[in-house]
Design an enzyme around this catalytic site. Sequence first.
Site, PDB file in Angstrom:
ATOM      1  N   GLY A 158      17.107 -11.462 -35.873  1.00  0.00           N
ATOM      2  CA  GLY A 158      18.168 -12.503 -35.084  1.00  0.00           C
ATOM      3  C   GLY A 158      18.118 -13.522 -34.847  1.00  0.00           C
ATOM      4  O   GLY A 158      18.372 -14.040 -34.171  1.00  0.00           O
ATOM      5  N   ALA A 197      18.318 -16.268 -37.036  1.00  0.00           N
ATOM      6  CA  ALA A 197      18.763 -17.429 -36.976  1.00  0.00           C
ATOM      7  C   ALA A 197      20.687 -17.404 -36.783  1.00  0.00           C
ATOM      8  O   ALA A 197      21.354 -18.531 -36.844  1.00  0.00           O
ATOM      9  CB  ALA A 197      19.437 -16.962 -39.118  1.00  0.00           C
ATOM     10  N   ASP A 255      16.731 -11.700 -40.432  1.00  0.00           N
ATOM     11  CA  ASP A 255      18.245 -11.727 -40.021  1.00  0.00           C
ATOM     12  C   ASP A 255      19.320 -11.574 -41.181  1.00  0.00           C
ATOM     13  O   ASP A 255      18.812 -11.798 -42.427  1.00  0.00           O
ATOM     14  CB  ASP A 255      18.585 -13.328 -39.593  1.00  0.00           C
ATOM     15  CG  ASP A 255      19.590 -13.154 -38.356  1.00  0.00           C
ATOM     16  OD1 ASP A 255      20.188 -13.919 -37.403  1.00  0.00           O
ATOM     17  OD2 ASP A 255      21.130 -13.105 -40.046  1.00  0.00           O
ATOM     18  N   THR A 265      24.390 -12.570 -41.101  1.00  0.00           N
ATOM     19  CA  THR A 265      26.206 -12.570 -40.747  1.00  0.00           C
ATOM     20  C   THR A 265      27.415 -13.975 -40.991  1.00  0.00           C
ATOM     21  O   THR A 265      26.234 -14.928 -40.316  1.00  0.00           O
ATOM     22  CB  THR A 265      26.578 -11.481 -39.033  1.00  0.00           C
ATOM     23  OG1 THR A 265      26.618 -12.305 -38.285  1.00  0.00           O
ATOM     24  CG2 THR A 265      25.194 -10.607 -40.110  1.00  0.00           C
ATOM     25  N   THR A 269      21.836  -7.707 -22.211  1.00  0.00           N
ATOM     26  CA  THR A 269      22.749  -8.243 -21.655  1.00  0.00           C
ATOM     27  C   THR A 269      23.529  -8.352 -20.081  1.00  0.00           C
ATOM     28  O   THR A 269      23.108  -7.395 -19.968  1.00  0.00           O
ATOM     29  CB  THR A 269      24.405  -8.601 -22.370  1.00  0.00           C
ATOM     30  OG1 THR A 269      25.008  -8.770 -21.267  1.00  0.00           O
ATOM     31  CG2 THR A 269      24.620  -7.298 -23.005  1.00  0.00           C
ATOM     32  N   ASP A 270      24.285  -9.124 -19.614  1.00  0.00           N
ATOM     33  CA  ASP A 270      24.013  -8.951 -18.255  1.00  0.00           C
ATOM     34  C   ASP A 270      25.859  -7.784 -17.725  1.00  0.00           C
ATOM     35  O   ASP A 270      25.704  -7.501 -16.860  1.00  0.00           O
ATOM     36  CB  ASP A 270      24.871  -9.933 -16.711  1.00  0.00           C
ATOM     37  CG  ASP A 270      25.594 -10.577 -17.430  1.00  0.00           C
ATOM     38  OD1 ASP A 270      25.819 -10.246 -18.837  1.00  0.00           O
ATOM     39  OD2 ASP A 270      26.338 -11.669 -16.876  1.00  0.00           O
ATOM     40  N   ASN A 328      25.943 -14.711 -19.274  1.00  0.00           N
ATOM     41  CA  ASN A 328      26.418 -15.861 -20.656  1.00  0.00           C
ATOM     42  C   ASN A 328      25.971 -16.287 -20.412  1.00  0.00           C
ATOM     43  O   ASN A 328      24.754 -17.700 -19.537  1.00  0.00           O
ATOM     44  CB  ASN A 328      27.868 -16.233 -19.928  1.00  0.00           C
ATOM     45  CG  ASN A 328      28.986 -15.506 -20.345  1.00  0.00           C
ATOM     46  OD1 ASN A 328      28.374 -13.795 -19.304  1.00  0.00           O
ATOM     47  ND2 ASN A 328      29.752 -15.088 -20.937  1.00  0.00           N
TER      48      ASN A 328
END
Length: 352
Positions: free
Chosen positions: A36, A38, A62, A65, A150-151, A202
């Site tokens: 990932g 890119a 990557d 997408t 992630t949170d 975030n």
Amino acid sequence: MQRIIAMVVFGQPAADFRAYHVLMAIGEHSTVLVTGGAGFIGSAFVHHIASAHPGWTIRVLDALTYCGFREHLEGLDTRVQFTEGDIACPNTAAAAVAGCDAVVNFAAESHVDRSIIDSAPFTHTNVDGVQVLLDACRAHAVGRFVQVSTDEVYGDVAGTDRLSLESDAMAPVSPYARSKTEGEAIALAADDLDVVVTRGSNTYGPRQYPEKVIPLFVTNAIDGGLLPVYGDGTAMRDYMHVDDHAAGIHLVLHEGERGAVYNLGAREQINGNDVAAAIVERVGGGEVRFVPDRPEHDMRYAVDPTAAEALGWTRRWSFIDGLNDTVQWYRANSHWWRAVKASPSFRHFDWG
Ligand SMILES: NC(=O)c1ccc[n+]([C@@H]2O[C@H](COP(=O)([O-])OP(=O)(O)OC[C@H]3O[C@@H](n4cnc5c(N)ncnc54)[C@H](O)[C@@H]3O)[C@@H](O)[C@H]2O)c1
């Protein structure tokens, strides 16, 4: 035993300037795979390690997408070995990890709104893809595996001032958050491998796909358009600049304890109304418009990054400095986001 070198990496100036203190426990001639790489945070991480480790061989895998871009790695042609491919394809994953000392997995479907409409690609990449990568790492005796999470795995922590701790129960709500929760559970269950997990808050900054809230608001404001604030605009997030996120993952890659989880967050909570107002003020254009809320919208995320700070990490960017940097980048790179926003893959989310 690997050499431990104390090093200080100085990045761009920020008002809240502090140095990143990095203890390097991975050899200076290592091969590191960034999946990932890119995308938004992955490419920031690749730029970060390319400058911090001139001796590393850096591979990027990557799938390119809708939100992966080769130009995010501009200037790194001689440093990065790029492969276009899917982490969930066993042959592709095996070829990419063979000979690597470490793998850092950023590859993901990452947009909550998209996950509500169609969760299948989220299961494919965020769950199955993690399993395939781990199997490849096991087969090729890869030293360290960092799962970037992630949170959002903590779920909604509204109604309290409390910061989520790594030991808290997970209560993910959106299909995105549920897929990330499953992905990190699979990674941590692989206790025969040297796995660490980061849970970042975030993130915003240069090169973020403009469907996400801050680049959407900034680019709409530059064009004097509407800033669509979900619900009453009181949903609270802990916004972290992408360079701080990349630096935190870099430190955890070197120094994280095997099997541990590290929160990364800026300790600065801001709601949607304040984000929109700050952007209108900085850009000098745009108009706030309240729109129907996202279904089951989590009203607050906020993490306690004490464990990562104990390793030597701290955020350097205040939100306002980070926003100034972001606005400047989007002003200077309008050719990129204008093309993205004009492309058929770009989506508008209207929950009305
Ligand atoms: N953006 C945030 O606010 C945030 C916060 C915390 C954690 N994270 C996590 O950080 C990571 C990166 O997020 P981002 O915002 O940079 O996402 P992004 O959507 O900008 O980038 C994701 C990248 O993964 C690639 N990709 C997608 N599916 C793939 C597959 N099957 N195989 C190989 N590559 C694939 C895409 O092409 C893209 O380059 C994700 O794991 C995300 O869950 C993001």
